[in-house]
Design an enzyme around this catalytic site. Structure first.
Site, mmCIF file in Angstrom:
data_model
loop_
_atom_site.group_PDB
_atom_site.id
_atom_site.type_symbol
_atom_site.label_atom_id
_atom_site.label_comp_id
_atom_site.label_asym_id
_atom_site.label_seq_id
_atom_site.Cartn_x
_atom_site.Cartn_y
_atom_site.Cartn_z
ATOM 1 N N ASP A 96 0.737 -1.230 -0.011
ATOM 2 C CA ASP A 96 0.097 -0.233 -0.303
ATOM 3 C C ASP A 96 0.636 1.184 -0.035
ATOM 4 O O ASP A 96 1.968 1.180 0.151
ATOM 5 C CB ASP A 96 -0.876 -0.374 1.292
ATOM 6 C CG ASP A 96 -0.500 0.040 2.140
ATOM 7 O OD1 ASP A 96 1.001 -0.928 2.989
ATOM 8 O OD2 ASP A 96 -0.936 0.869 3.488
ATOM 9 N N GLU A 164 0.176 -1.393 6.017
ATOM 10 C CA GLU A 164 1.302 -0.448 6.765
ATOM 11 C C GLU A 164 1.295 1.187 7.096
ATOM 12 O O GLU A 164 1.390 1.664 8.135
ATOM 13 C CB GLU A 164 2.561 -0.544 5.630
ATOM 14 C CG GLU A 164 3.396 -0.497 6.685
ATOM 15 C CD GLU A 164 3.898 0.559 7.183
ATOM 16 O OE1 GLU A 164 5.003 1.447 7.713
ATOM 17 O OE2 GLU A 164 3.879 1.931 6.298
#
Length: 394
Positions: A96, A164
């Site tokens: 991400d 994350e």
């Protein structure tokens, strides 16, 4: 020799592999500078928007890279890309990114952000100022791609995790789901190809909530807003370092991130809500910082989120040594780093008792920035370093 190392299968390319021919596993046209599997995969991954919660398309592309190179890979229940193999090293980085639309293109790197002369000196066969611009090129698609290629080269385990940038749900699931810890972990975040990160501060976040009766503003009694301000001022004061020259990494730093307050809709009460964050150095525990912050309360309550403990790894582990050797052999001057933020490495270190570091190409000053970009030569060097480290540890 493992199934992942087929000697004599195509010589060597700029990726540095002499064991097997790696393919990008993608289709379509690429800029001229994207002429290796690593560079093509980076171009594809950066071209796919993958803000936290929307990683599916990028995860599919990453899985396709592994399957195209005869590696077993699948997407797990939370969206992580899992490619298990030799657990002497687990390479892991996040899929991400933060939101942000930066045109994806190859153009010259910013010479103020990167030492292009040093890159050229490390490998005279590259054009050091060719850089891929785009969201995630540094944080952390560059590290992710360098690890994926190194994992295919050497046959070590790989996981691309999700979330994350928000709640680390991918790393938390990985820790809970694995039946055994790996022998070593390399977490992927930008450190520069010649940098190795050994430490991160911990993270404690919470939301203060208070309510008081409404009354005329001329009354001397403090309302909920004043109580909130006084509590947070007390927290900031207690953690203010005695020595102003104390490095940030060694401080507990405090930051309010949102404030909402005022009369309730019925006009009968005053409410205050403050979201706060505290960063915790390895010299202190999250529990200690939590207790001190709670101790400043006189009224109201704080709803704390699950904390993330700090981490500080030794530079003397065999894993750290392997990085120093590989970077020096690649022509780099080794930099050992401590970061003032937090990463998934904090969670891995709390769960697994094995050597670990964080490593990846890119200048971390460009994290989340509108000028995020990665020199392709920096990607090449990082792939070579990771490959050398994994082969050393097997």
């Amino acid at each position: 020799m493992t199934d992942f190392e087929a000697a004599g299968s195509g010589g060597s390319d700029r990726d540095g592999t002499a064991d097997r021919e790696i393919v990008a596993g993608g289709e379509g046209s690429y800029p001229d500078a994207c002429d290796t599997p690593a560079r093509k995969l980076l171009f594809d991954m950066v071209s796919i928007p993958s803000p936290s919660g929307e990683e599916d398309a990028a995860a599919d592309r990453l899985r396709a890279f592994f399957t195209a190179n005869d590696r077993e890979a699948w997407i797990d229940d939370v969206g992580n890309v899992r490619a298990p193999a030799d657990d002497s090293v687990l390479l892991t980085s996040h899929i991400d990114t933060v939101p942000g639309d930066i045109p994806v293109e190859v153009k010259p790197a910013d010479g103020d952000a990167y030492d292009l002369d040093a890159l050229a000196e490390a490998d005279g066969d590259v054009v050091p100022d060719d850089a891929l611009w785009g969201r995630g090129s540094v944080d952390a698609t560059g590290p992710l791609v360098s690890m994926a290629v190194a994992a295919v080269r050497t046959g070590v385990s790989f996981v691309g995790v999700v979330g994350e940038e928000t709640d680390s749900r991918g790393a938390r699931h990985l820790v809970a789901d694995r039946s055994a810890e790996p022998d070593a972990v390399v977490n992927g975040e930008p450190s520069g190809w010649n940098g190795v990160t050994l430490g991160y501060r911990g993270f404690l976040a919470g939301t203060y909530v208070n309510t008081s009766e409404s009354g005329h503003s001329s009354r001397p009694e403090p309302n909920a807003i004043q109580h909130a301000i006084r509590w947070w001022a007390g927290v900031e004061d207690v953690f203010d370092p005695d020595d102003p020259d104390t490095p940030v990494f060694e401080q507990v730093t405090t930051k309010p991130v949102s404030f909402d307050g005022g009369l309730t809709e019925d006009g009968l009460a005053v409410e205050a809500t403050v979201a706060v964050q505290l960063r915790v150095p390895p010299s202190r525990t999250v529990d200690e910082v939590h207790e001190i912050a709670e101790g400043r309360l006189t009224t109201g309550t704080v709803h704390w989120k699950e904390p993330i403990p700090p981490v500080m790894e030794s530079p003397r582990t065999p894993l750290a040594r392997a990085f120093r050797v590989a970077i020096r052999e690649g022509g780099g001057d080794v930099r050992l780093l401590r970061k003032t933020g937090t990463s998934d490495m904090n969670l891995f270190a709390a769960a697994w008792n094995c050597p670990m570091v964080t490593y990846g190409p890119g200048n971390s000053d460009l994290d989340h920035a509108p000028n995020e970009h990665l020199p392709l030569a920096e990607l090449d060097r990082a792939v070579d370093v990771l490959t050398a480290v994994c082969r050393d540890r097997r």
